[in-house]
Design a protein around this motif. Structure first.
Motif: not given
Length: 182
Positions: A155-165
């Motif tokens: 969840g936190s990895t995908l959240g970080s990737a989504f925010t960076a994207n």
């Protein structure tokens, strides 16, 4: 740009799928772990049979590792801005950095928990045991705890990737707008 977004969604779904497989493997490992009933005593010597939790634990660990690597590659892709010299300057938003930190902390704890539980799930013959010739049984809830940490990690990895994207797309849009106006 649309083609790029489909690639992001595809990788995003692969990471999510790997996380789900890791989570379900942890649940299966909890159900298949050796129990106290399986312990055999012969005087001071003990023996435990191998369990299917070993295989499920390995699958969970590998899926989590691959998902974490893929997620971090995406984060690096969108959190770095390249200038003309080819150097990379990190420009991730603060929330992406916090989520990335949470991701790595939960990943580390999950790997430690799973590794210990996996190694105890192997066969422990008489006199050899897991540690110092003694038999150890994986404590109830260890794999469940790992499963929860898998969810936090993914969840936190995908959240970080989504925010960076999202930040990457916004910066890219501003550059295009500046070129058209100027």
């Amino acid at each position: 740009m649309e083609k790029h977004q489909y690639g992001f969604v595809f990788i995003f779904s692969i990471i999510l799928s790997l996380g789900l497989v890791s989570f379900l493997s942890c649940i299966a490992a909890e159900l298949k772990r050796t129990k106290l009933v399986d312990l055999k005593l012969n005087g001071k010597l003990c023996s435990l049979p191998g369990s299917h939790a070993f295989g499920f634990g390995i699958a969970a660990l590998l899926c989590l590792l691959v998902a974490q690597i893929m997620g971090n590659l995406i984060i690096c892709r969108y959190a770095c801005s390249r200038d003309k010299r080819g150097s990379c300057k990190a420009r991730a938003p603060g929330i992406a950095k916090i989520l990335l930190f949470i991701s790595w902390m939960s990943f580390g704890i999950a790997v430690i928990l799973m590794s210990g539980a996996i190694s105890m799930s192997r066969r422990q013959p008489y006199g050899k045991g897991w540690l110092d010739g003694e038999c150890y049984i994986v404590k109830e809830g260890t794999y469940i705890g790992s499963a929860i940490l898998v969810l936090v990690t993914i969840g936190s990895t995908l959240g970080s990737a989504f925010t960076a994207n999202t930040r990457y797309q916004a910066d890219k849009g501003q550059k295009i707008h500046a070129q058209v106006v100027g």
